[in-house]
Design a protein around this motif. Structure first.
Motif, mmCIF file in Angstrom:
data_model
loop_
_atom_site.group_PDB
_atom_site.id
_atom_site.type_symbol
_atom_site.label_atom_id
_atom_site.label_comp_id
_atom_site.label_asym_id
_atom_site.label_seq_id
_atom_site.Cartn_x
_atom_site.Cartn_y
_atom_site.Cartn_z
ATOM 1 N N MET A 1 11.381 24.692 -18.161
ATOM 2 C CA MET A 1 12.393 24.331 -17.756
ATOM 3 C C MET A 1 12.230 22.956 -17.368
ATOM 4 S SD MET A 1 11.699 27.851 -16.620
ATOM 5 C CE MET A 1 11.941 28.516 -17.345
ATOM 6 N N GLY A 2 12.498 22.481 -17.520
ATOM 7 C CA GLY A 2 12.751 20.845 -17.857
ATOM 8 C C GLY A 2 14.519 20.209 -17.262
ATOM 9 N N HIS A 78 17.218 21.739 -8.371
ATOM 10 C CA HIS A 78 17.011 22.667 -9.213
ATOM 11 C C HIS A 78 17.935 23.357 -9.805
ATOM 12 C CE1 HIS A 78 13.348 24.927 -10.783
ATOM 13 N NE2 HIS A 78 14.339 24.427 -11.536
ATOM 14 N N HIS A 127 15.756 30.182 -15.884
ATOM 15 C CA HIS A 127 16.039 29.925 -14.593
ATOM 16 C C HIS A 127 16.481 30.696 -13.895
ATOM 17 C CE1 HIS A 127 14.668 26.047 -16.167
ATOM 18 N NE2 HIS A 127 14.773 25.781 -14.511
ATOM 19 N N ASP A 214 7.995 28.181 -12.784
ATOM 20 C CA ASP A 214 8.639 27.350 -13.363
ATOM 21 C C ASP A 214 7.796 25.786 -12.571
ATOM 22 O OD1 ASP A 214 10.028 24.440 -14.428
ATOM 23 O OD2 ASP A 214 11.805 25.064 -13.327
ATOM 24 N N HIS A 218 10.453 18.629 -11.957
ATOM 25 C CA HIS A 218 11.745 18.966 -10.768
ATOM 26 C C HIS A 218 11.305 20.104 -10.230
ATOM 27 C CE1 HIS A 218 13.195 21.221 -14.755
ATOM 28 N NE2 HIS A 218 13.422 21.823 -13.305
HETATM 29 FE FE LIG Z 1 13.139 24.404 -13.990
#
Ligand SMILES: [Fe+2]
Length: 254
Positions: A1-2, A78, A127, A214, A218
């Motif tokens: 996830m970014g 997030h 997510h 994750d 972040h």
């Molecule tokens: Fe994430």
């Protein structure tokens, strides 16, 4: 996830028949998710049938529910910023592909937008699962797996302790942004631990997620800075094993 805004969005049933006694398995319908997964989008409220748009599901708990292990501000950013950006990116990519199909868009960009679907679609589903794979510590979060999942972990990894050691090492050593995944490989039905880079790279085709962490910065940087391993250790206090157990039960029933 970014973080779609600061990271380039680079890139994201089987038969058990015997030759002598073939049998026809009942049709269980199509896979329930657009990306390897075993939770129907409608169940997690990730897609709105009425508008045809992917949507941001609400967090199932307050932002501060994961304190002290994950800071409330981290959870807020997030979910409200990063996850929201994946949803927007996925809808945008699908809209651009629709324009191309009607000759209003640039067909040379199919590769770019298809890649965006993989990245943002992966981010959205990952997510959406992740929020439910956690629960407040001591109130559904933490402890150890139960039921069939506990038995499967024992069988696949030798012991719960050996699973935990491999899980921590797997998640802590992901290169760059990505995920540590525990998933069912549907042909063998065994549990695998593997790394996912970005939102979609290095995924095992058809793998059905049971637990994921994750490990994009972040997800932990405000509290842990460069100490990802400390965040992974703390995450063990948050795992919603009941939810993970349901994912496992459904994965092996397919
Ligand atoms: Fe994430």
């Amino acid at each position: 996830m970014g973080q779609p805004t600061s990271q380039p969005s680079s890139q994201p049933s089987p038969p058990a028949t015997s030759p002598t006694a073939p049998k026809v398995l009942p049709d269980k319908g199509p896979p329930s998710a657009i990306i390897p997964g075993n939770v129907a989008p409608a169940e997690l409220k990730v897609f709105d049938e009425a508008t045809g748009q992917f949507i941001l599901p609400a967090l199932p708990y307050p932002f501060d529910a994961m304190e002290p292990h994950i800071a409330a501000k981290t959870m807020e950013i997030h979910h409200d910023k990063h996850h929201a950006a994946y949803v927007a990116g996925l809808n945008k990519a699908l809209a651009e592909l629709a324009r191309i199909r009607t000759a209003a868009g640039d067909s040379a960009l199919v590769k770019f937008w298809a890649n965006q679907v993989s990245f943002h679609g992966g981010g959205h589903i990952n997510h959406s699962l992740f929020w439910n794979m956690m629960a407040p510590p001591g109130k559904g979060g933490g402890g150890s797996p139960r039921g069939k999942l506990a038995e499967a972990i024992q069988k696949s990894f030798g012991s719960y302790e050996q699973f935990v050691a491999q899980f921590k090492a797997t998640a802590a050593s992901v290169e760059g942004g990505g995920w540590g995944w525990l998933a069912v490989e549907p042909w063998s039905k065994q549990l695998l631990l593997f790394q996912g880079e970005k939102q979609q790279d290095l995924m095992v085709t058809g793998a059905l997620p049971v637990l994921g962490i994750d490990v994009w910065e972040h997800a932990y940087y405000l509290k842990y800075q460069n100490k990802r391993a400390d965040y992974v250790n703390a995450f063990l206090n948050l795992i919603n094993w009941e939810f993970c157990g349901k994912l496992y039960d459904r994965a092996i029933a397919r």
